[in-house]
Design an enzyme around this catalytic site. Structure first.
Site, PDB file in Angstrom:
ATOM      1  N   ASP A 134       0.727  -1.332  -0.048  1.00 58.59           N
ATOM      2  CA  ASP A 134      -0.064   0.255   0.046  1.00 58.59           C
ATOM      3  C   ASP A 134       0.841   1.158  -0.172  1.00 58.59           C
ATOM      4  O   ASP A 134       1.369   1.612   1.162  1.00 58.59           O
ATOM      5  CB  ASP A 134      -0.845  -0.041   1.325  1.00 58.59           C
ATOM      6  CG  ASP A 134      -1.621   0.958   1.469  1.00 58.59           C
ATOM      7  OD1 ASP A 134      -1.824   2.089   0.506  1.00 58.59           O
ATOM      8  OD2 ASP A 134      -2.038   1.492   2.714  1.00 58.59           O
ATOM      9  N   ASP A 181      -1.813   6.169  -4.932  1.00 62.16           N
ATOM     10  CA  ASP A 181      -2.272   5.021  -3.757  1.00 62.16           C
ATOM     11  C   ASP A 181      -2.699   3.913  -4.349  1.00 62.16           C
ATOM     12  O   ASP A 181      -3.621   3.764  -4.805  1.00 62.16           O
ATOM     13  CB  ASP A 181      -3.181   5.935  -2.998  1.00 62.16           C
ATOM     14  CG  ASP A 181      -3.553   5.057  -1.746  1.00 62.16           C
ATOM     15  OD1 ASP A 181      -2.957   3.835  -1.654  1.00 62.16           O
ATOM     16  OD2 ASP A 181      -4.377   5.335  -0.661  1.00 62.16           O
TER      17      ASP A 181
END
Ligand SMILES: *[C@@H]1O[C@H](CO)[C@@H](O)[C@H](O)[C@H]1NC(C)=O
Ligand SMILES: *[C@@H]1O[C@H](CO)[C@@H](O)[C@H](O)[C@H]1NC(C)=O
Ligand SMILES: *[C@@H]1O[C@H](CO)[C@@H](O)[C@H](O)[C@H]1NC(C)=O
Length: 433
Positions: A150, A323
């Site tokens: 992530d 992201d």
């Protein structure tokens, strides 16, 4: 249910490492890790859309709430650690929002006490729909976990002792595990809490190993977490976003000189298999030029970019957070409105989402460093608004995330090769091969 960091409960001592230039021994090698895309049920595909092609409205709502919580909390963390306010972040607004959004901390701890050790220890909805899972090994001898990589967070954690039903990290079974004698804790968007001791141990990904890397084998989860296909998270953001008080995993690899440079890259793509490449970019996965753009505010991978429809720019030089841990593209509400004003027949749907006639075609574009990238309809279209409808829900959504920035997630990232350079502090994109 949402599971996203809201605020650090414990004030952890900041351990800020000096980021020096990376000096590299000759023996370093880049690492290639296969990633598999999962949805929450562990099946391949997107769970934002049901079997009958209708967008899953509950999950869509969760997705925007998760993004909102994640970014408010992250901006607060960057501010507490560095004194730097990300654009548009206001501490007062954060305090007001978090009071409204969260029950008192004591009530949360009470709830955790009741549920401790009875919960299954996987992470559901940490991310909002898609997981690109890959395997890591922790400890000596290695214990294996499937984790999500992530770029929108900076801590690493896996289930530890006290969690049951899934793969857990056994600290006593690792000869290299070191207990840092402090705790890691995060409160999540639905009021649930995750707590664990902070440890250091060897963490390996695809054959490269960071020694004494910081992570938490979590021991307490304050809500039920069922059905997650990944065991944990490896955060690939900057240290200023970390809640743990230690150098993040990738920066540890770089400091120890085990990867040839401070670059990692993602090929996510159309299929359910992707690749994370640590220590450079994999030239077999992209074609043409790789064009980079500088990070403008550290913490998140925040760069500047523009958005538009069919060659017409609707937002110019906006802040955009890149992201891999978010499915959608989330725009500030007024920017989303300007964007959809250029799409014939588009209108506000619900929770910040927009619908558009399924039978029209429009060209959605994001532009970085002067290069325009088109988001293919197959990634943009989240499904029908209802059964039998001729309206579709778009994967670009308007939502205030507490900072003045777009969040650019998998809806866009699947359509490009993305390259994150932690040394030069740039994000680059190229055309997928
Ligand atoms: C953890 O490892 C220790 C040492 O190898 C072992 O004695 C213990 O049974 C393990 N605990 C669990 C829950 O597997
Ligand atoms: C880590 O250290 C703390 C404090 O020294 C201790 O309370 C805790 O039980 C230790 N955790 C593990 C998993 O050994
Ligand atoms: C799309 O569908 C609508 C409603 O069914 C119809 O009126 C319109 O003509 C169609 N447009 C195109 C471009 O096919």
């Amino acid at each position: 249910m949402m599971l996203v960091p809201l605020l650090p409960l414990l004030s952890l001592g900041a351990v800020l490492a000096e980021a020096g230039p990376s000096r590299l021994p000759d023996s370093t090698a880049a690492a290639r890790l296969a990633l598999i895309k999962h949805n929450r049920e562990g099946l391949l595909g997107s769970r934002l859309c049901d079997d009958d092609g209708v967008a899953n409205l509950d999950n869509l709502q969760t997705a925007v709430s998760v993004a909102s919580s994640k970014y408010r909390a992250g901006a607060k963390r960057v501010y507490s650690r560095t004194g730097h306010k990300l654009p548009g972040f206001s501490l007062d607004a954060f305090e007001t929002w978090s009071k409204a959004a969260l029950p008192p901390v004591r009530a949360l701890l009470g709830a955790v006490g009741l549920k401790e050790k009875r919960q299954q220890a996987t992470l559901t909805n940490y991310l909002d729909g898609s997981y690109w899972g890959g395997q890591i090994a922790i400890g000596t001898p290695p214990q294996y976990f499937d984790v999500d990589f992530d770029t929108g967070s900076s801590d690493t954690w896996v289930p530890g002792e006290g969690t049951s039903g899934y793969t857990t990290f056994n600290t006593s079974a690792s000869s290299t595990a070191r207990n840092a004698s402090r705790n890691f804790a995060e409160v999540y968007g639905d009021g649930s809490l995750v707590v664990g001791p902070v440890f250091q141990d060897s963490i390996s990904v695809a054959g490269v190993t960071a020694k004494e890397a910081w992570f938490s084998p979590i021991n307490t989860m304050g809500a039920s977490f069922e059905g997650s296909p990944v065991d944990g998270i490896v955060g690939l953001g900057f240290e200023s976003l970390s809640n743990m008080g230690g150098t993040p995993f990738f920066q540890t690899l770089v400091e120890q000189g085990v990867v040839p440079n401070s670059v990692f890259s993602f090929a996510l793509g159309e299929g359910d298999e992707g690749e994370l490449y640590l220590g450079g970019s994999d030239s077999s996965k992209y074609t043409g030029e790789l064009v980079s753009t500088p990070v403008v505010h550290e913490g998140y991978w925040m760069v500047q970019g523009s958005a538009g429809v069919g060659g017409y720019t609707t937002s110019k030089d906006a802040n955009m957070i890149i992201d891999t841990g978010t499915t959608l593209v989330v725009a500030p509400p007024n920017e989303a409105a300007k964007f959809f004003a250029q799409v014939r027949g588009a209108k506000a749907f619900q929770n910040g989402y927009y619908s558009y006639p399924c039978n029209i075609s429009f060209v959605a574009e994001l532009e970085f460093a002067g290069v325009k990238y088109t988001i293919p309809e197959k990634y943009l279209n989240l499904g029908l608004t209802a059964k039998g409808s001729n309206l579709c829900v778009a994967g670009i959504v308007g939502q205030d995330v507490g900072i003045d920035a777009w969040v650019v997630g998998d809806v866009f990232l699947r359509s490009v090769y993305s390259v994150f350079d932690a040394g030069r502090k740039t994000v680059g994109f190229a055309t997928l091969a």
